[in-house]
Design an enzyme around this catalytic site. Structure first.
Site, PDB file in Angstrom:
ATOM      1  CB  SER A  88      -0.853  -0.022   1.267  1.00  0.00           C
ATOM      2  OG  SER A  88      -1.479   1.230   1.477  1.00  0.00           O
TER       3      SER A  88
ATOM      4  CE  LYS B  21      -1.645  -4.439   3.500  1.00  0.00           C
ATOM      5  NZ  LYS B  21      -1.962  -5.778   2.955  1.00  0.00           N
TER       6      LYS B  21
ATOM      7  CE1 TYR C 295      -4.082  -2.663   5.688  1.00  0.00           C
ATOM      8  CE2 TYR C 295      -3.355  -0.446   5.170  1.00  0.00           C
ATOM      9  CZ  TYR C 295      -3.761  -1.689   4.755  1.00  0.00           C
ATOM     10  OH  TYR C 295      -3.827  -1.968   3.411  1.00  0.00           O
TER      11      TYR C 295
HETATM   12  P1  NAD Z   1     -11.262  -6.619   1.170  1.00  0.00           P
HETATM   13  O1  NAD Z   1     -11.499  -6.585   2.640  1.00  0.00           O
HETATM   14  O2  NAD Z   1     -12.416  -6.326   0.275  1.00  0.00           O
HETATM   15  O3  NAD Z   1     -10.668  -8.036   0.737  1.00  0.00           O
HETATM   16  C1  NAD Z   1      -9.861  -8.804   1.609  1.00  0.00           C
HETATM   17  C2  NAD Z   1     -10.448 -10.200   1.641  1.00  0.00           C
HETATM   18  O4  NAD Z   1      -9.661 -11.015   2.493  1.00  0.00           O
HETATM   19  C3  NAD Z   1     -11.881 -10.222   2.214  1.00  0.00           C
HETATM   20  O5  NAD Z   1     -12.710 -10.921   1.309  1.00  0.00           O
HETATM   21  C4  NAD Z   1     -11.736 -10.984   3.524  1.00  0.00           C
HETATM   22  O6  NAD Z   1     -12.884 -11.772   3.812  1.00  0.00           O
HETATM   23  C5  NAD Z   1     -10.503 -11.837   3.256  1.00  0.00           C
HETATM   24  N1  NAD Z   1      -9.768 -12.229   4.458  1.00  0.00           N
HETATM   25  C6  NAD Z   1      -9.325 -11.428   5.453  1.00  0.00           C
HETATM   26  N2  NAD Z   1      -8.685 -12.178   6.380  1.00  0.00           N
HETATM   27  C7  NAD Z   1      -8.738 -13.465   5.952  1.00  0.00           C
HETATM   28  C8  NAD Z   1      -8.263 -14.695   6.477  1.00  0.00           C
HETATM   29  N3  NAD Z   1      -7.643 -14.753   7.653  1.00  0.00           N
HETATM   30  N4  NAD Z   1      -8.480 -15.818   5.750  1.00  0.00           N
HETATM   31  C9  NAD Z   1      -9.130 -15.769   4.568  1.00  0.00           C
HETATM   32  N5  NAD Z   1      -9.600 -14.641   4.027  1.00  0.00           N
HETATM   33  C10 NAD Z   1      -9.408 -13.496   4.721  1.00  0.00           C
HETATM   34  O7  NAD Z   1     -10.042  -5.652   0.860  1.00  0.00           O
HETATM   35  P2  NAD Z   1      -9.486  -5.137  -0.531  1.00  0.00           P
HETATM   36  O8  NAD Z   1      -9.793  -3.703  -0.647  1.00  0.00           O
HETATM   37  O9  NAD Z   1      -9.863  -6.065  -1.601  1.00  0.00           O
HETATM   38  O10 NAD Z   1      -7.924  -5.237  -0.240  1.00  0.00           O
HETATM   39  C11 NAD Z   1      -7.161  -6.355  -0.643  1.00  0.00           C
HETATM   40  C12 NAD Z   1      -5.726  -6.181  -0.165  1.00  0.00           C
HETATM   41  O11 NAD Z   1      -5.218  -4.974  -0.686  1.00  0.00           O
HETATM   42  C13 NAD Z   1      -5.552  -6.083   1.339  1.00  0.00           C
HETATM   43  O12 NAD Z   1      -4.367  -6.759   1.685  1.00  0.00           O
HETATM   44  C14 NAD Z   1      -5.432  -4.605   1.597  1.00  0.00           C
HETATM   45  O13 NAD Z   1      -4.702  -4.338   2.753  1.00  0.00           O
HETATM   46  C15 NAD Z   1      -4.678  -4.176   0.360  1.00  0.00           C
HETATM   47  N6  NAD Z   1      -4.883  -2.750   0.010  1.00  0.00           N
HETATM   48  C16 NAD Z   1      -6.140  -2.269  -0.146  1.00  0.00           C
HETATM   49  C17 NAD Z   1      -6.338  -0.929  -0.466  1.00  0.00           C
HETATM   50  C18 NAD Z   1      -7.713  -0.339  -0.591  1.00  0.00           C
HETATM   51  O14 NAD Z   1      -7.867   0.872  -0.459  1.00  0.00           O
HETATM   52  N7  NAD Z   1      -8.759  -1.124  -0.861  1.00  0.00           N
HETATM   53  C19 NAD Z   1      -5.228  -0.092  -0.644  1.00  0.00           C
HETATM   54  C20 NAD Z   1      -3.955  -0.632  -0.492  1.00  0.00           C
HETATM   55  C21 NAD Z   1      -3.790  -1.968  -0.164  1.00  0.00           C
HETATM   56  C1  WQD Z   2      -9.230   9.962   0.609  1.00  0.00           C
HETATM   57  C2  WQD Z   2      -9.431  11.458   0.843  1.00  0.00           C
HETATM   58  C3  WQD Z   2      -9.748  12.010   3.151  1.00  0.00           C
HETATM   59  C4  WQD Z   2     -13.592   9.933   3.628  1.00  0.00           C
HETATM   60  C5  WQD Z   2      -6.729   4.920   2.818  1.00  0.00           C
HETATM   61  C6  WQD Z   2      -5.701   4.241   3.673  1.00  0.00           C
HETATM   62  C7  WQD Z   2      -4.589   3.709   2.810  1.00  0.00           C
HETATM   63  C8  WQD Z   2      -5.133   2.836   1.680  1.00  0.00           C
HETATM   64  C9  WQD Z   2      -6.225   3.510   0.923  1.00  0.00           C
HETATM   65  C10 WQD Z   2      -5.110   0.537   2.345  1.00  0.00           C
HETATM   66  C11 WQD Z   2      -8.673  11.974   2.065  1.00  0.00           C
HETATM   67  C12 WQD Z   2     -10.992  12.317   2.369  1.00  0.00           C
HETATM   68  C13 WQD Z   2     -12.407  10.446   3.122  1.00  0.00           C
HETATM   69  C14 WQD Z   2     -14.635  10.824   3.979  1.00  0.00           C
HETATM   70  C15 WQD Z   2     -13.240  12.658   3.279  1.00  0.00           C
HETATM   71  N1  WQD Z   2      -5.714   1.614   2.181  1.00  0.00           N
HETATM   72  N2  WQD Z   2     -12.240  11.786   2.951  1.00  0.00           N
HETATM   73  N3  WQD Z   2     -14.433  12.158   3.779  1.00  0.00           N
HETATM   74  O1  WQD Z   2      -6.855   7.974   3.481  1.00  0.00           O
HETATM   75  O2  WQD Z   2      -5.907   8.214   1.149  1.00  0.00           O
HETATM   76  O3  WQD Z   2      -6.107   5.992   2.150  1.00  0.00           O
HETATM   77  O4  WQD Z   2      -7.214   3.994   1.835  1.00  0.00           O
HETATM   78  O5  WQD Z   2      -3.933   0.299   2.219  1.00  0.00           O
HETATM   79  O6  WQD Z   2      -3.744   2.983   3.638  1.00  0.00           O
HETATM   80  O7  WQD Z   2      -5.177   5.156   4.600  1.00  0.00           O
HETATM   81  O8  WQD Z   2      -8.149   7.155   1.447  1.00  0.00           O
HETATM   82  O9  WQD Z   2     -10.496   7.193   0.743  1.00  0.00           O
HETATM   83  O10 WQD Z   2      -9.969   7.251   3.211  1.00  0.00           O
HETATM   84  O11 WQD Z   2      -9.489   9.248   1.802  1.00  0.00           O
HETATM   85  O12 WQD Z   2     -13.123  13.865   3.143  1.00  0.00           O
HETATM   86  O13 WQD Z   2     -15.708  10.420   4.452  1.00  0.00           O
HETATM   87  O14 WQD Z   2     -10.822  11.688   1.122  1.00  0.00           O
HETATM   88  O15 WQD Z   2      -9.523  12.964   4.141  1.00  0.00           O
HETATM   89  O16 WQD Z   2      -8.257  13.282   1.760  1.00  0.00           O
HETATM   90  P1  WQD Z   2      -6.709   7.460   2.132  1.00  0.00           P
HETATM   91  P2  WQD Z   2      -9.602   7.648   1.833  1.00  0.00           P
END
Ligand code: NAD
Ligand code: WQD
Length: 344
Positions: free
Chosen positions: A132, A160, A156
């Site tokens: 991330s 990562k 969190y």
């Molecule tokens: P998500 O929660 O929709 O998907 C994660 C999936 O993993 C879920 O379906 C959950 O049920 C499953 N899971 C969690 N723990 C488990 C376990 N112990 N065994 C089996 N399954 C399990 O999240 P996402 O948005 O699809 O994110 C996927 C990956 O990407 C994550 O590792 C997240 O940290 C990373 N990521 C997400 C974002 C984002 O903003 N969505 C940004 C950066 C990184």
């Molecule tokens: C985006 C912008 C908020 C909600 C997060 C995690 C990051 C990654 C992606 C997993 C910011 C603003 C948000 C709301 C708002 N996840 N905002 N009102 O914070 O960039 O990243 O998700 O790895 O680790 O930190 O994403 O979508 O939460 O926010 O004004 O109700 O929207 O302040 O500027 P962020 P976000």
């Protein structure tokens, strides 16, 4: 190359029914990979499987399992013998991670270790890790390149950072391990069918799903967390990336891992930053009505601006994002309006 290798290759997706996993599943199948999905539904719905069946011309092979359960994983690896793993399964809510650090470290790092140890037993050593942009902490320089300094401001983010370190150490200990750490920026949008998308269980933490729920009338207004940042309009700037572009990035990374003996760490973003107000405006265009909002206090831990330098991804993977913010919003809105209450 994708015509020769991938058709013969089985890839295991952990967290396969989640938001990014489900989209990547379809992209991998379209590229010729055989996919085995596993998930414990801790943050996703079994309904995803029915939708995937509808959208795919190939069989949906799925095993319900917890990645922390060595015994289950052992059985899955024996049955399916994957050549590579794409590891999505993790808990991902930043705020919750500060309240429940033990659960986050256990699931995200315990899970990673269990998966890698099972892989080693089965001599499967190609691994794609969901990292991330959060690993960049407070960016010192924009756009962010992969060699920027790393830090974490919450548990969190620590999971990562530590996950990346574990994979680096693993690669150093045994050159047969090839790993790709993909640092996602802000994934948004949905499959163009509108049949799979992001379905947060509780109040959405992230901007786009919150905006979508306001647009559909499930919530009265958006709170904008701060309009006094040093950005053009004062609201936070982020690098939103369409989830299907992100899914394609995984296919490109996996292709690369299978063809070259080299680990990699890559940003997956567009390189373009948009403010909260710009996102709201684009969403209004997509849904055809105004999105009510109120300006609120800054959210603790937020940075003013964060966007990728995507040049390395283009260079090493031949990949770059194709969809713009309007497309992210129209696809999000198609999903939200077809499924006002998500999967249930
Ligand atoms: P998500 O929660 O929709 O998907 C994660 C999936 O993993 C879920 O379906 C959950 O049920 C499953 N899971 C969690 N723990 C488990 C376990 N112990 N065994 C089996 N399954 C399990 O999240 P996402 O948005 O699809 O994110 C996927 C990956 O990407 C994550 O590792 C997240 O940290 C990373 N990521 C997400 C974002 C984002 O903003 N969505 C940004 C950066 C990184
Ligand atoms: C985006 C912008 C908020 C909600 C997060 C995690 C990051 C990654 C992606 C997993 C910011 C603003 C948000 C709301 C708002 N996840 N905002 N009102 O914070 O960039 O990243 O998700 O790895 O680790 O930190 O994403 O979508 O939460 O926010 O004004 O109700 O929207 O302040 O500027 P962020 P976000």
């Amino acid at each position: 190359n994708t015509n020769i290798l991938p058709t013969k290759c089985t890839v295991l997706l952990t967290g396969a029914t989640g938001y990014i996993g489900s989209h990547t599943w379809l992209a991998l199948q379209a590229a010729g990979y055989r996919v085995v999905g596993i998930d414990n539904f801790s943050n996703s719905s079994p309904q995803v499987l029915a939708r995937l069946k509808r959208l795919s011309t190939q069989p949906i092979v799925f095993e319900q399992a917890d990645i922390c359960d060595t015994h289950s994983l052992e059985g899955i690896f024996s049955r399916h013998q994957p050549q590579a793993v794409i590891h999505f399964a993790a808990f991902k809510a930043v705020g919750e991670s500060t309240q429940r650090p033990l659960e986050y470290y256990t699931n995200n790092l315990g899970g990673l270790l269990t998966v890698c140890r099972t892989m080693r037993r089965h001599k499967c050593k190609r691994f794609v890790f969901s990292s991330s942009a959060t690993v960049y902490g407070i960016p010192k320089k924009l756009p962010i390149t992969e060699d920027a300094s790393l830090s974490a401001t919450n548990p969190y983010g620590q999971t990562k950072l530590m996950g990346e370190q574990i994979l680096k150490d693993l690669g150093a200990s045994d050159p047969q391990w090839q790993t790709a750490c993909l640092r996602y920026f802000n994934p948004v949008g949905a499959h163009e069918s509108g049949d799979i998308g992001e379905d947060p269980r509780d109040t959405p933490n992230n901007l786009m799903p919150y905006v979508a729920q306001v647009a559909i009338g499930r919530r009265p207004f958006l709170q904008i967390f701060g309009n006094d940042y040093p950005t053009p309009d004062g609201t936070g700037v982020r690098d939103y990336i369409h989830v299907t572009d992100l899914a394609e990035g995984h296919v490109a990374a996996l292709d690369r891992l299978l063809e070259n003996d080299e680990s990699l760490t890559v940003n997956l973003g567009t390189g373009q930053g948009y403010s909260v107000l710009e996102v709201v405006g684009a969403y209004e265009d997509a849904c055809g009505h105004t999105i009510p909002f109120k300006i609120a206090a800054r959210r603790p831990g937020d940075v003013a601006a964060c966007y990728a330098d995507p040049a390395f991804a283009h260079k090493i993977l031949g990949w770059s994002a194709r969809h713009d913010l309007n497309r992210m919003c129209t696809d999000s809105w198609r999903w939200q309006s077809k499924n006002p209450n998500g999967y249930e």
